[in-house]
Design a protein around this motif. Structure first.
Motif, PDB file in Angstrom:
ATOM      1  N   LEU A 253       0.860  -1.180   0.000  1.00  0.00           N
ATOM      2  CA  LEU A 253       0.000   0.000   0.000  1.00  0.00           C
ATOM      3  C   LEU A 253       0.896   1.230   0.000  1.00  0.00           C
ATOM      4  O   LEU A 253       1.776   1.368   0.857  1.00  0.00           O
ATOM      5  N   HIS A 254       0.679   2.123  -0.975  1.00  0.00           N
ATOM      6  CA  HIS A 254       1.500   3.331  -1.085  1.00  0.00           C
ATOM      7  C   HIS A 254       0.606   4.533  -1.365  1.00  0.00           C
ATOM      8  O   HIS A 254      -0.428   4.409  -2.045  1.00  0.00           O
ATOM      9  N   PRO A 255       1.003   5.712  -0.876  1.00  0.00           N
ATOM     10  CA  PRO A 255       0.277   6.927  -1.257  1.00  0.00           C
ATOM     11  C   PRO A 255       0.368   7.140  -2.763  1.00  0.00           C
ATOM     12  O   PRO A 255       1.396   6.832  -3.392  1.00  0.00           O
ATOM     13  N   ALA A 256      -0.697   7.662  -3.334  1.00  0.00           N
ATOM     14  CA  ALA A 256      -0.725   7.932  -4.779  1.00  0.00           C
ATOM     15  C   ALA A 256      -1.571   9.168  -5.020  1.00  0.00           C
ATOM     16  O   ALA A 256      -2.811   9.078  -5.081  1.00  0.00           O
ATOM     17  N   ASP A 276      -9.549   6.060  -3.642  1.00  0.00           N
ATOM     18  CA  ASP A 276      -9.536   7.358  -2.960  1.00  0.00           C
ATOM     19  C   ASP A 276      -9.335   7.197  -1.465  1.00  0.00           C
ATOM     20  O   ASP A 276      -8.834   8.113  -0.805  1.00  0.00           O
ATOM     21  N   ALA A 277      -9.718   6.048  -0.933  1.00  0.00           N
ATOM     22  CA  ALA A 277      -9.575   5.800   0.500  1.00  0.00           C
ATOM     23  C   ALA A 277      -9.501   4.293   0.733  1.00  0.00           C
ATOM     24  O   ALA A 277      -9.951   3.504  -0.102  1.00  0.00           O
ATOM     25  N   VAL A 278      -8.926   3.928   1.874  1.00  0.00           N
ATOM     26  CA  VAL A 278      -8.716   2.517   2.192  1.00  0.00           C
ATOM     27  C   VAL A 278      -9.069   2.261   3.651  1.00  0.00           C
ATOM     28  O   VAL A 278      -8.652   3.014   4.539  1.00  0.00           O
ATOM     29  N   VAL A 279      -9.811   1.191   3.885  1.00  0.00           N
ATOM     30  CA  VAL A 279     -10.038   0.669   5.231  1.00  0.00           C
ATOM     31  C   VAL A 279      -9.204  -0.594   5.380  1.00  0.00           C
ATOM     32  O   VAL A 279      -9.363  -1.535   4.590  1.00  0.00           O
ATOM     33  N   LEU A 280      -8.327  -0.622   6.372  1.00  0.00           N
ATOM     34  CA  LEU A 280      -7.552  -1.822   6.676  1.00  0.00           C
ATOM     35  C   LEU A 280      -8.258  -2.553   7.811  1.00  0.00           C
ATOM     36  O   LEU A 280      -8.242  -2.102   8.958  1.00  0.00           O
ATOM     37  N   ALA A 281      -8.884  -3.677   7.487  1.00  0.00           N
ATOM     38  CA  ALA A 281      -9.621  -4.474   8.469  1.00  0.00           C
ATOM     39  C   ALA A 281      -9.024  -5.872   8.512  1.00  0.00           C
ATOM     40  O   ALA A 281      -9.700  -6.880   8.281  1.00  0.00           O
ATOM     41  N   VAL A 282      -7.735  -5.930   8.809  1.00  0.00           N
ATOM     42  CA  VAL A 282      -6.990  -7.187   8.854  1.00  0.00           C
ATOM     43  C   VAL A 282      -6.261  -7.267  10.183  1.00  0.00           C
ATOM     44  O   VAL A 282      -6.132  -6.265  10.889  1.00  0.00           O
ATOM     45  N   PRO A 283      -5.758  -8.450  10.563  1.00  0.00           N
ATOM     46  CA  PRO A 283      -5.012  -8.569  11.826  1.00  0.00           C
ATOM     47  C   PRO A 283      -3.780  -7.673  11.858  1.00  0.00           C
ATOM     48  O   PRO A 283      -3.356  -7.110  10.838  1.00  0.00           O
ATOM     49  N   ALA A 419      -4.942   4.541  19.523  1.00  0.00           N
ATOM     50  CA  ALA A 419      -5.252   5.950  19.265  1.00  0.00           C
ATOM     51  C   ALA A 419      -4.071   6.658  18.614  1.00  0.00           C
ATOM     52  O   ALA A 419      -4.235   7.459  17.682  1.00  0.00           O
ATOM     53  N   ALA A 420      -2.850   6.356  19.090  1.00  0.00           N
ATOM     54  CA  ALA A 420      -1.658   6.967  18.504  1.00  0.00           C
ATOM     55  C   ALA A 420      -1.451   6.496  17.063  1.00  0.00           C
ATOM     56  O   ALA A 420      -1.054   7.268  16.189  1.00  0.00           O
ATOM     57  N   ALA A 421      -1.715   5.208  16.804  1.00  0.00           N
ATOM     58  CA  ALA A 421      -1.585   4.686  15.443  1.00  0.00           C
ATOM     59  C   ALA A 421      -2.566   5.367  14.508  1.00  0.00           C
ATOM     60  O   ALA A 421      -2.217   5.765  13.383  1.00  0.00           O
ATOM     61  N   ARG A 422      -3.796   5.530  14.946  1.00  0.00           N
ATOM     62  CA  ARG A 422      -4.792   6.186  14.097  1.00  0.00           C
ATOM     63  C   ARG A 422      -4.409   7.634  13.827  1.00  0.00           C
ATOM     64  O   ARG A 422      -4.615   8.152  12.722  1.00  0.00           O
ATOM     65  N   ALA A 423      -3.841   8.291  14.831  1.00  0.00           N
ATOM     66  CA  ALA A 423      -3.438   9.685  14.645  1.00  0.00           C
ATOM     67  C   ALA A 423      -2.304   9.816  13.636  1.00  0.00           C
ATOM     68  O   ALA A 423      -2.127  10.878  13.030  1.00  0.00           O
ATOM     69  N   ALA A 424      -1.537   8.735  13.459  1.00  0.00           N
ATOM     70  CA  ALA A 424      -0.392   8.763  12.543  1.00  0.00           C
ATOM     71  C   ALA A 424      -0.751   8.364  11.119  1.00  0.00           C
ATOM     72  O   ALA A 424       0.111   8.374  10.239  1.00  0.00           O
ATOM     73  N   LEU A 425      -1.996   8.006  10.868  1.00  0.00           N
ATOM     74  CA  LEU A 425      -2.402   7.585   9.528  1.00  0.00           C
ATOM     75  C   LEU A 425      -2.526   8.781   8.590  1.00  0.00           C
ATOM     76  O   LEU A 425      -2.864   9.895   9.006  1.00  0.00           O
ATOM     77  N   GLY A 426      -2.296   8.517   7.323  1.00  0.00           N
ATOM     78  CA  GLY A 426      -2.509   9.547   6.322  1.00  0.00           C
ATOM     79  C   GLY A 426      -3.990   9.750   6.060  1.00  0.00           C
ATOM     80  O   GLY A 426      -4.826   8.920   6.446  1.00  0.00           O
ATOM     81  N   PRO A 427      -4.364  10.853   5.405  1.00  0.00           N
ATOM     82  CA  PRO A 427      -5.779  11.095   5.087  1.00  0.00           C
ATOM     83  C   PRO A 427      -6.325  10.025   4.152  1.00  0.00           C
ATOM     84  O   PRO A 427      -5.637   9.579   3.221  1.00  0.00           O
ATOM     85  N   GLY A 428      -7.546   9.599   4.435  1.00  0.00           N
ATOM     86  CA  GLY A 428      -8.169   8.577   3.602  1.00  0.00           C
ATOM     87  C   GLY A 428      -7.744   7.174   3.939  1.00  0.00           C
ATOM     88  O   GLY A 428      -7.942   6.260   3.128  1.00  0.00           O
ATOM     89  N   LEU A 429      -7.188   6.978   5.122  1.00  0.00           N
ATOM     90  CA  LEU A 429      -6.758   5.651   5.556  1.00  0.00           C
ATOM     91  C   LEU A 429      -7.316   5.420   6.951  1.00  0.00           C
ATOM     92  O   LEU A 429      -7.206   6.288   7.833  1.00  0.00           O
ATOM     93  N   ALA A 430      -7.939   4.263   7.177  1.00  0.00           N
ATOM     94  CA  ALA A 430      -8.557   3.973   8.469  1.00  0.00           C
ATOM     95  C   ALA A 430      -8.289   2.528   8.861  1.00  0.00           C
ATOM     96  O   ALA A 430      -8.133   1.650   8.008  1.00  0.00           O
ATOM     97  N   LEU A 431      -8.251   2.284  10.172  1.00  0.00           N
ATOM     98  CA  LEU A 431      -8.040   0.957  10.739  1.00  0.00           C
ATOM     99  C   LEU A 431      -9.326   0.448  11.368  1.00  0.00           C
ATOM    100  O   LEU A 431     -10.083   1.215  11.971  1.00  0.00           O
ATOM    101  N   ALA A 432      -9.545  -0.860  11.258  1.00  0.00           N
ATOM    102  CA  ALA A 432     -10.733  -1.461  11.871  1.00  0.00           C
ATOM    103  C   ALA A 432     -10.424  -2.899  12.233  1.00  0.00           C
ATOM    104  O   ALA A 432      -9.489  -3.512  11.713  1.00  0.00           O
ATOM    105  N   GLY A 433     -11.251  -3.436  13.133  1.00  0.00           N
ATOM    106  CA  GLY A 433     -11.157  -4.851  13.449  1.00  0.00           C
ATOM    107  C   GLY A 433     -10.701  -5.142  14.860  1.00  0.00           C
ATOM    108  O   GLY A 433     -10.445  -4.244  15.660  1.00  0.00           O
ATOM    109  N   ALA A 434     -10.592  -6.433  15.151  1.00  0.00           N
ATOM    110  CA  ALA A 434     -10.229  -6.882  16.489  1.00  0.00           C
ATOM    111  C   ALA A 434      -8.850  -6.419  16.900  1.00  0.00           C
ATOM    112  O   ALA A 434      -8.567  -6.279  18.089  1.00  0.00           O
ATOM    113  N   ALA A 435      -7.955  -6.176  15.949  1.00  0.00           N
ATOM    114  CA  ALA A 435      -6.621  -5.690  16.293  1.00  0.00           C
ATOM    115  C   ALA A 435      -6.683  -4.338  16.976  1.00  0.00           C
ATOM    116  O   ALA A 435      -5.752  -3.975  17.699  1.00  0.00           O
ATOM    117  N   CYS A 436      -7.784  -3.621  16.777  1.00  0.00           N
ATOM    118  CA  CYS A 436      -7.896  -2.264  17.324  1.00  0.00           C
ATOM    119  C   CYS A 436      -8.854  -2.171  18.499  1.00  0.00           C
ATOM    120  O   CYS A 436      -8.493  -1.660  19.555  1.00  0.00           O
TER     121      CYS A 436
END
Length: 467
Positions: A253-256, A276-283, A419-436
């Motif tokens: 996954l790379h910025p484009a 345009d945006a990505v949800v990462l819902a993996v371990p 919370a710190a990981a989410r704050a460090a994400l680029g725009p249009g990128l989000a985390l979800a799932g049991a890992a969070c």
């Protein structure tokens, strides 16, 4: 009219599917949503099969009916209704469980919260607690506003070792396959953590947490879907209107520009797609690998999460096999950490084979699972027989479902790291799932919805900016 925006959801478990469904609610038909799932089917740990002619769950078997923090309908219940499964919802016939200690089955005491007691008089003969000293006038709460501790450390300090070893550890172990002395209170028991920030005693905090979440008399604790939770996952996927690609691993996954480029397929013949945006819902580990080139500080934080591996062994025993009038049992140690008496719990007909499921494996004890299926099934059946005090008959059929690296081990401070990981994400990128945000179907659904809301807010802002 602008071009159609595209969102990629990486991971087709229930968190990713819930995110796709929520995004469809936000964007309607003018949003293109694609789900990439590495496995052969969506649903993740919602997997239904058949054994001896009966539907059986090879992963999660039910979800909480109520939200543990608000007391309202859980996110999973709300989603099941939203995708048209309201008439298919069902509940256990019995939810009474026991803990196997000293060769006997002891009912889980009343007035406990994930094993932590609010009434010490209800514990014997299962455990003996050290009485808490009465708080001095003006005593501060047990925890500061943002403080987190290991569950076992707090309970041992306040109530003694037996309460942890005989009650809390089996309860937490049954859910997380983990060590109570290492698991985060805030991540595993959010309602109790919140109460501890306002109460000077642990038993008082338990009572306050229970009182804050009144449950109507007779209201079921757990809910399932007739025909299996695999049906739930399929219904969410269909209702999302997303394009679903199974057997598709996202490798990078790379910025484009204003969006993101995903690299799919074989290493020697990669395929690149943009979104345009990505949800990462993996371990955590695959998420950290993808974030390494997209948001390295977030990758470092997410990658700290460790996991336990488990195996679920389901047996079809001869009709009429006697089992206790319980939903199941928990065990503080040994190969089997929990057993579910499926036929008792869900009221299966008496003339059909008796279904029993054993959950084997604990954190850092994975070596016990490193045997072939037949050997593991035989050992699990014998272990349940030992816990019941009588050998069980030879099964008519059995099934072993291995879940490698399935259960997150949330250490104290986990929520702050997320919370710190989410704050460090680029725009249009989000985390979800049991890992969070916690294991269990409701937590994963809520996590997926949160990610979708963040993505939709980003897309909306971008549309306004581009006008």
């Amino acid at each position: 009219m602008g071009r159609m925006m595209e969102v990629a959801v990486v991971g087709g478990g229930i968190a990713g599917l819930a995110a796709a469904h929520r995004l469809r609610r936000h964007g309607g038909p003018d949003l293109r949503i694609t789900v990439y799932e590495a496995g052969p089917a969506v649903g993740g740990k919602l997997r239904t099969g058949r054994l001896a002619g009966q539907p059986v769950e090879y992963g999660a078997e039910a979800f909480l009916t109520r939200d543990p923090l608000t007391g309202g309908d859980s996110a999973a219940l709300d989603l099941a209704r939203a995708v048209g499964l309201g008439d298919a919802l069902c509940h256990p016939v019995t939810a009474r469980a026991a803990i196997a200690v000293d060769g006997a089955l002891h009912p889980v005491p009343a007035g406990t919260l994930v094993g932590v007691p609010g009434d010490l008089a209800a514990l014997p003969p299962l455990a003996t607690a050290r009485p808490e000293p009465p708080p001095a006038a003006g005593a501060p709460p047990l925890l500061g506003p943002h403080e987190d501790v290991a569950v076992g450390a707090l309970v041992r300090d306040r109530l003694g070792d037996q309460v942890v070893d005989r009650l809390v550890a089996p309860m937490l172990g049954g859910v997380y396959a983990g060590d109570a002395d290492a698991l985060s209170l805030a991540a595993t028991m959010p309602a109790l953590a919140r109460a501890c920030r306002g109460a000077p005693t642990l038993t008082g905090a338990v009572r306050a947490a229970l009182a804050a979440l009144p449950r109507p008399a007779g209201a079921p604790v757990f809910t399932a879907v007739a025909g299996g939770l695999g049906r739930f996952a399929a219904a969410v996927a269909a209702a999302s209107g997303a394009t679903v690609h199974t057997g598709q691993v996202v490798r990078a996954l790379h910025p484009a520009g204003d969006g993101w480029r995903l690299t799919l397929g074989a290493t020697r013949d990669p395929v690149h797609v943009t979104a345009d945006a990505v949800v990462l819902a993996v371990p955590a580990r695959p998420a950290a690998r993808l974030l390494a080139s997209a948001a390295e500080p977030a990758a470092d934080l997410v990658g700290q999460l460790d996991y336990a591996s488990v195996a679920l062994v389901t047996f079809a025993l001869p009709a009429g096999t006697a089992l206790p009038e319980l939903s199941g049992l928990l065990a503080p140690d040994g190969l089997v950490k929990a057993a579910t008496f499926v036929s008792r719990k869900w009221g299966r007909p008496a003339h059909t084979p008796v279904l029993l499921r054993a959950s084997a494996g604990r954190y850092r004890e994975e070596a016990a699972l490193q045997v072939d299926d037949d050997t593991l099934a035989a050992a699990a059946l014998a272990a349940v027989g030992d816990l019941l005090g009588a050998a069980l008959p030879a099964p008519l059929a059995s099934h072993v479902q291995r879940w490698g690296g399935a259960l997150p081990q949330y250490r104290p401070g986990h929520l702050d790291r997320v919370a710190a990981a989410r704050a460090a994400l680029g725009p249009g990128l989000a985390l979800a799932g049991a890992a969070c945000d916690g294991i269990g179907i409701p937590a994963c659904v809520a996590s997926g919805r949160r990610a979708a809301d963040e993505i939709w807010q980003h897309l909306t802002s971008r549309r306004h900016r581009d006008r």
